[in-house]
Design a protein around this motif. Structure first.
Motif, PDB file in Angstrom:
ATOM      1  N   GLU A   6       0.829  -1.199   0.000  1.00  0.00           N
ATOM      2  CA  GLU A   6       0.000   0.000   0.000  1.00  0.00           C
ATOM      3  C   GLU A   6       0.869   1.256   0.000  1.00  0.00           C
ATOM      4  O   GLU A   6       1.978   1.250   0.540  1.00  0.00           O
ATOM      5  CB  GLU A   6      -0.909   0.047   1.242  1.00  0.00           C
ATOM      6  CG  GLU A   6      -1.868  -1.104   1.377  1.00  0.00           C
ATOM      7  CD  GLU A   6      -1.353  -2.215   2.269  1.00  0.00           C
ATOM      8  OE1 GLU A   6      -2.162  -2.971   2.826  1.00  0.00           O
ATOM      9  OE2 GLU A   6      -0.113  -2.310   2.412  1.00  0.00           O
ATOM     10  N   SER A  21      -3.103   3.566  -2.991  1.00  0.00           N
ATOM     11  CA  SER A  21      -2.827   2.562  -4.011  1.00  0.00           C
ATOM     12  C   SER A  21      -2.312   1.299  -3.345  1.00  0.00           C
ATOM     13  O   SER A  21      -1.745   1.355  -2.253  1.00  0.00           O
ATOM     14  CB  SER A  21      -1.776   3.072  -4.995  1.00  0.00           C
ATOM     15  OG  SER A  21      -2.219   4.220  -5.673  1.00  0.00           O
ATOM     16  N   CYS A  22      -2.517   0.190  -4.025  1.00  0.00           N
ATOM     17  CA  CYS A  22      -2.004  -1.094  -3.550  1.00  0.00           C
ATOM     18  C   CYS A  22      -1.433  -1.833  -4.758  1.00  0.00           C
ATOM     19  O   CYS A  22      -2.190  -2.207  -5.660  1.00  0.00           O
ATOM     20  CB  CYS A  22      -3.105  -1.900  -2.892  1.00  0.00           C
ATOM     21  SG  CYS A  22      -2.651  -3.595  -2.485  1.00  0.00           S
ATOM     22  N   ALA A  23      -0.132  -2.013  -4.768  1.00  0.00           N
ATOM     23  CA  ALA A  23       0.532  -2.726  -5.856  1.00  0.00           C
ATOM     24  C   ALA A  23       0.618  -4.199  -5.498  1.00  0.00           C
ATOM     25  O   ALA A  23       1.149  -4.555  -4.443  1.00  0.00           O
ATOM     26  CB  ALA A  23       1.917  -2.148  -6.080  1.00  0.00           C
ATOM     27  N   SER A  25       1.570  -8.297  -6.481  1.00  0.00           N
ATOM     28  CA  SER A  25       2.446  -9.149  -7.270  1.00  0.00           C
ATOM     29  C   SER A  25       2.446 -10.551  -6.676  1.00  0.00           C
ATOM     30  O   SER A  25       2.103 -10.756  -5.514  1.00  0.00           O
ATOM     31  CB  SER A  25       3.868  -8.582  -7.315  1.00  0.00           C
ATOM     32  OG  SER A  25       4.412  -8.496  -6.006  1.00  0.00           O
ATOM     33  N   ARG A  71      -9.869  -0.708  -9.696  1.00  0.00           N
ATOM     34  CA  ARG A  71      -8.739  -1.583  -9.941  1.00  0.00           C
ATOM     35  C   ARG A  71      -8.269  -1.435 -11.375  1.00  0.00           C
ATOM     36  O   ARG A  71      -9.071  -1.153 -12.274  1.00  0.00           O
ATOM     37  CB  ARG A  71      -9.106  -3.045  -9.639  1.00  0.00           C
ATOM     38  CG  ARG A  71     -10.181  -3.625 -10.546  1.00  0.00           C
ATOM     39  CD  ARG A  71     -10.710  -4.961 -10.010  1.00  0.00           C
ATOM     40  NE  ARG A  71      -9.667  -5.965  -9.925  1.00  0.00           N
ATOM     41  CZ  ARG A  71      -9.787  -7.086  -9.206  1.00  0.00           C
ATOM     42  NH1 ARG A  71     -10.895  -7.328  -8.523  1.00  0.00           N
ATOM     43  NH2 ARG A  71      -8.796  -7.965  -9.190  1.00  0.00           N
ATOM     44  N   ASP A  72      -6.983  -1.638 -11.570  1.00  0.00           N
ATOM     45  CA  ASP A  72      -6.387  -1.662 -12.898  1.00  0.00           C
ATOM     46  C   ASP A  72      -5.709  -3.017 -13.045  1.00  0.00           C
ATOM     47  O   ASP A  72      -4.594  -3.223 -12.551  1.00  0.00           O
ATOM     48  CB  ASP A  72      -5.386  -0.513 -13.057  1.00  0.00           C
ATOM     49  CG  ASP A  72      -4.834  -0.417 -14.469  1.00  0.00           C
ATOM     50  OD1 ASP A  72      -4.830  -1.435 -15.193  1.00  0.00           O
ATOM     51  OD2 ASP A  72      -4.366   0.669 -14.831  1.00  0.00           O
ATOM     52  N   LYS A  75      -2.244  -3.224 -14.594  1.00  0.00           N
ATOM     53  CA  LYS A  75      -1.131  -2.768 -13.764  1.00  0.00           C
ATOM     54  C   LYS A  75      -1.095  -3.458 -12.402  1.00  0.00           C
ATOM     55  O   LYS A  75      -0.280  -3.103 -11.544  1.00  0.00           O
ATOM     56  CB  LYS A  75      -1.208  -1.256 -13.575  1.00  0.00           C
ATOM     57  CG  LYS A  75      -1.047  -0.480 -14.869  1.00  0.00           C
ATOM     58  CD  LYS A  75      -1.046   1.026 -14.618  1.00  0.00           C
ATOM     59  CE  LYS A  75      -0.837   1.778 -15.921  1.00  0.00           C
ATOM     60  NZ  LYS A  75      -0.847   3.247 -15.724  1.00  0.00           N
ATOM     61  N   ASN A  76      -1.996  -4.428 -12.194  1.00  0.00           N
ATOM     62  CA  ASN A  76      -2.046  -5.148 -10.915  1.00  0.00           C
ATOM     63  C   ASN A  76      -2.107  -4.200  -9.727  1.00  0.00           C
ATOM     64  O   ASN A  76      -1.375  -4.353  -8.733  1.00  0.00           O
ATOM     65  CB  ASN A  76      -0.833  -6.074 -10.768  1.00  0.00           C
ATOM     66  CG  ASN A  76      -0.879  -7.251 -11.724  1.00  0.00           C
ATOM     67  OD1 ASN A  76      -1.902  -7.538 -12.330  1.00  0.00           O
ATOM     68  ND2 ASN A  76       0.250  -7.928 -11.857  1.00  0.00           N
ATOM     69  N   THR A  77      -2.982  -3.229  -9.838  1.00  0.00           N
ATOM     70  CA  THR A  77      -3.055  -2.192  -8.815  1.00  0.00           C
ATOM     71  C   THR A  77      -4.497  -1.940  -8.391  1.00  0.00           C
ATOM     72  O   THR A  77      -5.406  -1.891  -9.228  1.00  0.00           O
ATOM     73  CB  THR A  77      -2.428  -0.879  -9.311  1.00  0.00           C
ATOM     74  OG1 THR A  77      -1.090  -1.132  -9.739  1.00  0.00           O
ATOM     75  CG2 THR A  77      -2.401   0.158  -8.201  1.00  0.00           C
ATOM     76  N   PHE A  79      -6.988   0.694  -6.085  1.00  0.00           N
ATOM     77  CA  PHE A  79      -7.024   2.094  -5.659  1.00  0.00           C
ATOM     78  C   PHE A  79      -8.169   2.333  -4.682  1.00  0.00           C
ATOM     79  O   PHE A  79      -9.182   1.634  -4.688  1.00  0.00           O
ATOM     80  CB  PHE A  79      -7.221   3.012  -6.870  1.00  0.00           C
ATOM     81  CG  PHE A  79      -6.179   2.854  -7.935  1.00  0.00           C
ATOM     82  CD1 PHE A  79      -6.431   2.078  -9.063  1.00  0.00           C
ATOM     83  CD2 PHE A  79      -4.947   3.479  -7.816  1.00  0.00           C
ATOM     84  CE1 PHE A  79      -5.472   1.921 -10.043  1.00  0.00           C
ATOM     85  CE2 PHE A  79      -3.985   3.339  -8.796  1.00  0.00           C
ATOM     86  CZ  PHE A  79      -4.245   2.551  -9.914  1.00  0.00           C
ATOM     87  N   CYS A  95      -4.824  -3.348   2.314  1.00  0.00           N
ATOM     88  CA  CYS A  95      -5.236  -3.967   1.063  1.00  0.00           C
ATOM     89  C   CYS A  95      -5.423  -5.462   1.316  1.00  0.00           C
ATOM     90  O   CYS A  95      -4.635  -6.079   2.042  1.00  0.00           O
ATOM     91  CB  CYS A  95      -4.126  -3.712   0.040  1.00  0.00           C
ATOM     92  SG  CYS A  95      -4.390  -4.386  -1.577  1.00  0.00           S
TER      93      CYS A  95
END
Length: 114
Positions: A6, A21-23, A25, A71-72, A75-77, A79, A95
């Motif tokens: 986050e 944001s939360c990336a 993976s 969500r995107d 981009k694996n993200t 929001f 997240c």
């Protein structure tokens, strides 16, 4: 290795906006229901908002009309757009990813001053 990271937390005045944001993976992001939770000092962790794999959203009554989850998948993200913030929104925001397994991020602090 699964990671949810986050970012975007901070100190903001009441009435102001903040975007989290939360990336993600290490897993197939697009296949997971994604959520934001929060935990205020001395309180239980609570669900803030959820977005399904199809893009449907649900919100806690306390944030409806003020917060927006999105969500995107490219981009694996994940929001969380937060507007009209209140002091009672002060919490650590987490997240969360859920399919059969579930995963948590480490959290980001949001502090709303009055």
């Amino acid at each position: 290795q699964v990671q949810l990271v986050e970012s975007g937390g901070g100190l903001v005045q009441a009435g102001g906006p903040l975007n989290l944001s939360c990336a993600a993976s290490g897993f197939t992001f697009s296949s997971y229901y994604m959520s934001w939770y929060r935990q205020a000092p001395g309180k239980q962790r609570e669900l803030v908002a959820t977005i399904t794999t199809g893009g449907s959203t649900n919100y806690a009554d306390s944030v409806k009309g003020r917060f927006a989850i999105s969500r995107d998948n490219a981009k694996n993200t994940l929001f969380l757009r937060m507007n009209s913030l209140k002091p009672e929104d002060t919490a650590v925001y987490y997240c969360h990813a859920r399919l059969v397994q579930y995963y948590w991020g480490q959290g980001t602090q949001v502090t709303v001053s009055s």
